[in-house]
Write a protein that holds these residues in place. Sequence first.
Motif, PDB file in Angstrom:
ATOM      1  N   THR A 594       0.835  -1.199   0.000  1.00 32.68           N
ATOM      2  CA  THR A 594       0.000   0.000   0.000  1.00 32.68           C
ATOM      3  C   THR A 594       0.866   1.244   0.000  1.00 32.68           C
ATOM      4  O   THR A 594       2.065   1.195   0.283  1.00 32.68           O
ATOM      5  CB  THR A 594      -0.925   0.037   1.238  1.00 32.68           C
ATOM      6  OG1 THR A 594      -0.109   0.040   2.420  1.00 32.68           O
ATOM      7  CG2 THR A 594      -1.850  -1.168   1.268  1.00 32.68           C
ATOM      8  N   ASN A 596       0.362   5.785   0.627  1.00 35.76           N
ATOM      9  CA  ASN A 596      -0.496   6.927   0.934  1.00 35.76           C
ATOM     10  C   ASN A 596      -0.115   8.134   0.096  1.00 35.76           C
ATOM     11  O   ASN A 596      -0.571   9.243   0.354  1.00 35.76           O
ATOM     12  CB  ASN A 596      -0.378   7.272   2.424  1.00 35.76           C
ATOM     13  CG  ASN A 596      -1.499   8.177   2.892  1.00 35.76           C
ATOM     14  OD1 ASN A 596      -2.578   8.189   2.329  1.00 35.76           O
ATOM     15  ND2 ASN A 596      -1.226   8.958   3.928  1.00 35.76           N
ATOM     16  N   VAL A 630      -4.879   4.833   3.110  1.00 36.67           N
ATOM     17  CA  VAL A 630      -4.117   4.524   1.906  1.00 36.67           C
ATOM     18  C   VAL A 630      -4.839   5.081   0.691  1.00 36.67           C
ATOM     19  O   VAL A 630      -6.049   5.333   0.725  1.00 36.67           O
ATOM     20  CB  VAL A 630      -3.907   3.001   1.733  1.00 36.67           C
ATOM     21  CG1 VAL A 630      -3.202   2.405   2.935  1.00 36.67           C
ATOM     22  CG2 VAL A 630      -5.224   2.285   1.485  1.00 36.67           C
TER      23      VAL A 630
END
Length: 992
Positions: A594, A596, A630
Amino acid sequence: MPDRGGGPTGPRIRVGRPSRRVRTLLMTLGILAVLAMVFVMFAGFWTDWLWYRSVNYSSVFTTTLWTKIGLFFVFGLLMAAAVGLNIWLAHRLRPPLSAMSMEQQSLDRYRMSIAPYKKWLLLGIATLVGLIAGASAAGQWRTWLLWVNGVSFGQKDPQFKLDVSFFAFDLPWYRFLLGFGFAATVLSLIAAALTHYLYGGLRITSPGARATAASTGHLSVLLGVFVTLKAVAYWLDRYGLAVKSSDFKATGDWTGLRYVDANAYLPAKTILFCIAVICALLFFGTLWRRTWQLPVIGFGLMVLSAILIGGLYPAIVQKFQVSPNEQAKEAPYIKKNIKATRDAYGINGVKPEDYKGAGKADEDPKKKREDADSAANYRLNDPNIVSPTFQQLEQEREYYRFPTTLDVDRYNGQDTIVGLRELSLDKLEKRNWINDHFAYTHGYGMVTAKGTETKKGSKGAPDFTNYGLPTAGNLGEYEQRIYYGEKTTQYSIVGGPQKELDYEEDGGGQKTYSYKGDSGVNLSNPINRAAYAVSFGEPQMLYSGAIGEGSRILYNRTPKERVESVAPWLTIDGDTYPTVVNGRIQWVVDAYTTSNGYPYASRTTLGDTTADSLSESDDQRAVVAQQNQVNYIRNSVKATVDAYTGEVKLYTWDEKDPVLKTWKKAFPDTVKDKGDIPKALMDHLRYPQDMFKVQRELLTLYHVTDAGQFYNASDAWQVPNDPTKKDNSAVPPYYLSMKAPGQAQQQFSLTTTFTPSGRPNLRAFMTVDADATSKNFGTMKLLRVTGDVDGPEQVQNKLNSMTEVGNFVRDMKGADSDVLYGNLLTVPLDDGFLYVEPVYVQGRKSAYPLLKKVAVSYGTETAFADSLSDGLNQVFGADGTTKPPADDTDGTDEPTEPPKSSDPTVQAALDDAQTAFEDGQQALKDGDWEAYGKAQEKLEESLQRAEDAQAKAAEDGDKKGDKNADADKSADKDADKSGDGDASGDGDKKGG
């Protein structure tokens, strides 16, 4: 002479030093205490190292450890050096003491008190700030590794034309460096100012100059550094706009630039950067012009500019340019957000297809019935309901447990409910250290059942295909002992002198066993034993005779825990599932990479997005997230954990994922290639649930690609609530082998439904090819429903309002039983949707539910039958059956005439029941639940009166019939004698 106060005149007592023996004892105790504290710290480090070495991932431990140590010392030393140097410099630049003012006289005592300890005080302050800064920097090890190992995404952001890797990998590290620089500068400035004040370089109340030239120059340089860092912050803020979150009425949470950002904030940040650079030069100029006049004026102008240019100007642009024509102004930026979000979540290829949904009115019912048979493998055994049935019928011993929610897998081409008989010590009768950690060490066997059938003659119990202890069935021979599982949270010590309980035989005997794997850490080494005794707080480990040659300690035994430990950079799916591969039970764990920092992509909160009615009732199904917020996710890794050895293997799944490539550079040789996945394992891999839940949540808005329609949110969807629950939790996605429209054969799929925002009717249906061996794996099909079709909650309400259901529920409650509704499956069929729901009954004195009814709904027809086949026959009116009227109607708007009875008492009761039913239906439409409850009570009372009256009439009829019984018998005898024997024999054969 009297005593003059000169003190005691007796002999003086001299207090001497402790004896050598006492001093030696105290010194020895002190050394032992220090050694004990050192060993406690060493024990934690040593046991971690031993564990990572036991799972063959020691490189993860060393890479992480050395990275933390490096960051700790580098940034700790930098902070200590910066603060210490400025304190030393401020002391060095102190003015010579002259005629002292009152202010300086009051400070003189402080200077005198610290004079003997100046060096130690300087060293102490520098060390303290260094330790704090180092510890903070060590926590940034992920940020450092991503920056130093980052690879290109091959995609550029639409505003700055920079590779996405700059925002995902570089920008977070630059922001950390900037934050560290601000902290070092501010602490240095405070420390230097206090030192200058203490030694007279700065004065507050004294007459004359407030600061010496040396202190002015020193502090001006520090302020110049601070303003320079602020200039860098303004410059980085320009790029930060691409990943900035803000409120936007079309989506709620918005990520990326909007019109005001691109046309007001972006130029404002550039202007403020230039002003900050000029202001910094003015501060540095005080080294030559020993005055703060110009720098202070420049700093004031910078603050004013930040307010006017950075705050007021964007607000004016938003108010007078954007708000009057917001849709047109924001349209280009909405398009960028839609494209970036769909790319970041892997839904860029999903295009809604129009689907009627109401079915074909002119379709032959017989053909629909035939199509229904092949449309899906209807899973009647709900894995969320039948766990107690597994528990009751296959638990075998009280210390075994099955998970609350069972799993769905495929064996021999059939959807199968699977569960492991894991060890759970909660119900163990005798709890002690030996039993908990030496005797009861493992579970035993996998139990499987057909997903689509119940066992004949079992009154609704699952049809088990692998059962018993030890298990036998269609799985063949495999290692059945389960040392690692979802419920195995305690540590065990195996392989030593103490034998383990393998399983208890039916005759009461016990089979013992000694672990033969190489998992865990060897406790034969006394140092290891001592380290684990300290780490686990178990002093018995030091002297217990149950530990000896060959003893090994097993811990960190849940699959999620093991995968998270060996790959701390992965996010773990909430639903791990077991499967038998090549004679071994393997836990399959889906893992995600993941980020962000994907520019323009909207963020989602994993904990909220992946929550549904199953995860909220079972904590073990919660996602294990490294970062909860995320805006980029990929199912990049498939992991397995051997249930016997605990061996963890990580396999590459998404070979194109740049985040995974970056982590593989940081931790080389930890993730195997995709080609190394065994064929037998590939047959059981599937599309992960949490990934699907994140994608479906995004598609409630991002199925729309037109900017204007997106802005108006005219076609916003929502994930419906689970109609079988009362807590308004989201309906979970279901694994199901089915044929989507356009497919020639069934495919193992993951499915979900959508309803319009704020409305209960069905708006869309989505399925994804979940079979890892399929060439179309991961391909999503999204059907946008164009007709007026009931949604899941409406179908459930329609089912609950049926008379047959009401009678059934009443009868079950009368029998002291509860009715449980299983998964409401939705299957596309002939331009319509077929709903299938199993209905279970569980007696309040019974430990498990049994499948008793199946509800089927298609279009306007709903059936409540004893079997799926009967339900389909009733709904489609095929195989000689007749469609039952839907909701007591005959297909017209007028209700059908209720049946008549020749008995007036019975007829009166039936008329009352009909009236109560109609009142209940009207109350249901009006949403008046109080009136609905009263109508149901009246309905139940009327039906009971009719039943009693009918029983009395039947009893009277039986008495009347008995009078003619003798005459009938004699007539029958005469008829038998005159009958033809051959014909009678043929009749018997037909009857047989």
